[in-house]
Design a protein around this motif. Structure first.
Motif, PDB file in Angstrom:
ATOM      1  N   THR A 266       0.817  -1.010  -0.249  1.00  0.00           N
ATOM      2  CA  THR A 266      -0.061   0.115   0.224  1.00  0.00           C
ATOM      3  C   THR A 266       1.087   1.606   0.088  1.00  0.00           C
ATOM      4  O   THR A 266       0.592   2.209  -0.823  1.00  0.00           O
ATOM      5  CB  THR A 266      -1.154   0.335   1.351  1.00  0.00           C
TER       6      THR A 266
ATOM      7  N   LYS B 112       2.746   1.489  -2.927  1.00  0.00           N
ATOM      8  CA  LYS B 112       1.467   2.191  -4.586  1.00  0.00           C
ATOM      9  C   LYS B 112       1.749   3.908  -4.502  1.00  0.00           C
ATOM     10  O   LYS B 112       1.462   4.302  -4.926  1.00  0.00           O
ATOM     11  CB  LYS B 112       0.486   1.804  -3.918  1.00  0.00           C
ATOM     12  N   LYS B 113       1.611   4.289  -2.691  1.00  0.00           N
ATOM     13  CA  LYS B 113       1.008   5.484  -3.020  1.00  0.00           C
ATOM     14  C   LYS B 113       2.660   6.536  -2.834  1.00  0.00           C
ATOM     15  O   LYS B 113       2.605   7.352  -3.897  1.00  0.00           O
ATOM     16  CB  LYS B 113       1.158   6.050  -1.304  1.00  0.00           C
TER      17      LYS B 113
ATOM     18  N   SER C   6       2.775   6.154 -13.991  1.00  0.00           N
ATOM     19  CA  SER C   6       1.339   5.938 -13.555  1.00  0.00           C
ATOM     20  C   SER C   6       0.686   5.005 -13.520  1.00  0.00           C
ATOM     21  O   SER C   6      -0.452   3.848 -13.528  1.00  0.00           O
ATOM     22  CB  SER C   6       0.515   6.886 -15.346  1.00  0.00           C
ATOM     23  N   GLU C   7       2.103   3.648 -13.222  1.00  0.00           N
ATOM     24  CA  GLU C   7       1.439   1.871 -13.238  1.00  0.00           C
ATOM     25  C   GLU C   7       2.477   1.675 -12.419  1.00  0.00           C
ATOM     26  O   GLU C   7       3.867   2.709 -11.914  1.00  0.00           O
ATOM     27  CB  GLU C   7       1.610   1.458 -14.657  1.00  0.00           C
TER      28      GLU C   7
ATOM     29  N   GLN D 157     -11.017 -10.472 -19.521  1.00  0.00           N
ATOM     30  CA  GLN D 157      -9.498  -9.590 -19.628  1.00  0.00           C
ATOM     31  C   GLN D 157      -8.883 -10.211 -20.720  1.00  0.00           C
ATOM     32  O   GLN D 157      -7.763 -11.423 -20.738  1.00  0.00           O
ATOM     33  CB  GLN D 157      -9.146  -8.969 -18.375  1.00  0.00           C
TER      34      GLN D 157
ATOM     35  N   ASP E 102      -2.616  -0.502 -12.562  1.00  0.00           N
ATOM     36  CA  ASP E 102      -2.684   0.915 -12.955  1.00  0.00           C
ATOM     37  C   ASP E 102      -3.250   1.643 -11.600  1.00  0.00           C
ATOM     38  O   ASP E 102      -3.275   0.362 -10.403  1.00  0.00           O
ATOM     39  CB  ASP E 102      -4.157   1.019 -13.463  1.00  0.00           C
ATOM     40  N   LYS E 103      -3.449   3.136 -11.252  1.00  0.00           N
ATOM     41  CA  LYS E 103      -4.102   3.573  -9.893  1.00  0.00           C
ATOM     42  C   LYS E 103      -5.371   2.808  -9.870  1.00  0.00           C
ATOM     43  O   LYS E 103      -5.844   2.261  -7.925  1.00  0.00           O
ATOM     44  CB  LYS E 103      -4.504   4.438 -10.088  1.00  0.00           C
ATOM     45  N   HIS E 104      -6.190   1.365 -10.317  1.00  0.00           N
ATOM     46  CA  HIS E 104      -6.809   0.834  -9.480  1.00  0.00           C
ATOM     47  C   HIS E 104      -6.880  -0.851  -9.343  1.00  0.00           C
ATOM     48  O   HIS E 104      -7.675  -1.603  -9.202  1.00  0.00           O
ATOM     49  CB  HIS E 104      -8.414   0.972 -10.650  1.00  0.00           C
ATOM     50  N   ASP E 105      -5.389  -0.795  -9.989  1.00  0.00           N
ATOM     51  CA  ASP E 105      -4.828  -2.311  -9.002  1.00  0.00           C
ATOM     52  C   ASP E 105      -5.643  -3.240 -10.388  1.00  0.00           C
ATOM     53  O   ASP E 105      -5.524  -4.551 -10.259  1.00  0.00           O
ATOM     54  CB  ASP E 105      -5.807  -2.950  -7.407  1.00  0.00           C
ATOM     55  N   LYS E 106      -5.170  -2.910 -11.378  1.00  0.00           N
ATOM     56  CA  LYS E 106      -5.903  -3.593 -12.661  1.00  0.00           C
ATOM     57  C   LYS E 106      -4.266  -3.807 -12.980  1.00  0.00           C
ATOM     58  O   LYS E 106      -4.062  -3.047 -13.729  1.00  0.00           O
ATOM     59  CB  LYS E 106      -7.042  -3.298 -13.610  1.00  0.00           C
TER      60      LYS E 106
END
Length: 362
Positions: free
Chosen positions: A146, A149-150, A159-160, A189, A225-229
């Protein structure tokens, strides 16, 4: 370093590359501090970071404690006056991680462009793991998934986030001329990756058997990505063909079931419950035993059944209570065995494995 992998006070070799990136960050932050404190200078002095190294001196117990030494050298007739900037760089790195843990502004300690280094540090950390950079202070300088990621997404040019990942899926496309292939996950996906020679044979085998729904297990470093995808793979390290009855793959399919999936009835399953069962099954089920067929039940459970000519064998799994009801019937003797199993108990998994081993003679 804290987490189950470090309980035996060792470090997996794959994590050591992170500390090479840490050394690079350390030096670049020291340069930045020098220029901030010497605004009249456009660049750092010649030889500023010559022979400046972080060296691992020892590993101690207490989860796993790594002791690093800052090694510098003096040149010519002049003493090395730059050591102070490296000490400040150490403090700034620690404070930036603490700031990320506490929701504070991290760029007051490290500029945006240098935060990109955190995309190479800790990329293989798992959910239960952290690197504590200041265990003996009041600062919360714990780098976990966590916090990392920040820090990475606070960078001006990233951005990734790069993370170690494992996915299951099929391979519907492979292009030999472009040296690429496509992985399709169980939720539909599609992810394009490089078709490298070391994995080409396995990838093409799965591609040629796509119509048979041949699945693969792929492990490597992925970009999220920022949405954890998962967006793409940076590198693929391992790939293997899965058993047609692979349990985690089947459970991923169950996670797509919505309420009413069974003729207007049927309870949807929680992804976290399915993930829990997949992990505990992989960790406790004897790999020499045949895999069961899995079916969802209308009440939100799982029915596991084993195929054997002389026996009916099943395990009804209650995900909410983490329990299972085991039944086997020997058609030759009419002998029936029943057990209620606690699926968080090692002893009960051993009992299940023994019952199945007795039937399948393994």
């Amino acid at each position: 370093m804290t987490g189950k992998r470090f309980d035996d006070h060792t470090i997996p070799l794959e994590l050591l590359e992170d500390f090479a990136a840490l050394e690079e960050l350390f030096i670049e932050v020291a340069k930045w501090i020098y220029l901030e404190e010497n605004p009249d200078r456009k660049r750092v002095p010649r030889g500023f970071n010559n022979k400046v190294e972080l060296k691992l001196s020892s590993i101690e117990e207490g989860s796993t404690i790594l002791n690093f030494l800052l090694v510098t050298a003096s040149f010519g007739l002049f003493p090395d006056d730059n050591y102070q900037y490296f000490e400040k760089a150490k403090d700034n790195i620690i404070k930036s991680i603490d700031a990320a843990n506490n929701g504070k502004e991290v760029t007051q300690y490290i500029p945006e462009n240098l935060l990109a280094y955190f995309n190479r540090i800790g990329k293989r950390l798992r959910d239960d793991e952290a690197i504590d950079f200041s265990p003996d202070s009041a600062l919360q300088a714990k780098l976990n998934k966590t916090t990392r990621k920040k820090l990475v997404l606070a960078s001006s040019n990233i951005s990734e986030v790069t993370l170690e990942t494992t996915i299951r899926g099929t391979i519907p496309e492979a292009d030999k001329s472009k040296r690429t292939f496509t992985i399709m996950t169980n939720n539909g996906q599609r992810i394009t990756a490089k078709l490298l020679g070391v994995h080409a044979a396995t990838i093409l085998e799965a591609f040629n058997n796509y119509e048979s729904q041949t699945r693969v297990l792929i492990s490597g470093l992925g970009h999220f990505d920022k949405h954890d995808k998962l967006v793409s793979f940076e590198s693929i390290e391992h790939i293997s063909i899965l058993d047609p009855l692979d349990v985690p793959s089947r459970l991923e399919e169950f996670s797509n079931l919505e309420a009413g999936w069974f003729n207007g009835e049927g309870v949807g399953m929680k992804k976290e419950d399915l993930t829990w069962f997949a992990e505990i099954f992989e960790n406790n089920y004897n790999p020499v035993l045949p895999l069961p067929y899995l079916y969802p039940t209308p009440l939100g459970g799982i029915q596991a059944e084993w195929s054997f000519e002389s026996h009916d064998i099943s395990l009804t799994i209650d995900l909410a209570h983490k329990s299972g009801f085991y039944q086997s019937l020997d058609h030759n003797t009419d002998n029936a065995i029943e057990h209620t199993l606690n699926l968080v108990s090692d002893a009960d998994w051993k009992l299940l494995n023994k019952n199945l081993a007795d039937i399948f003679k393994v």
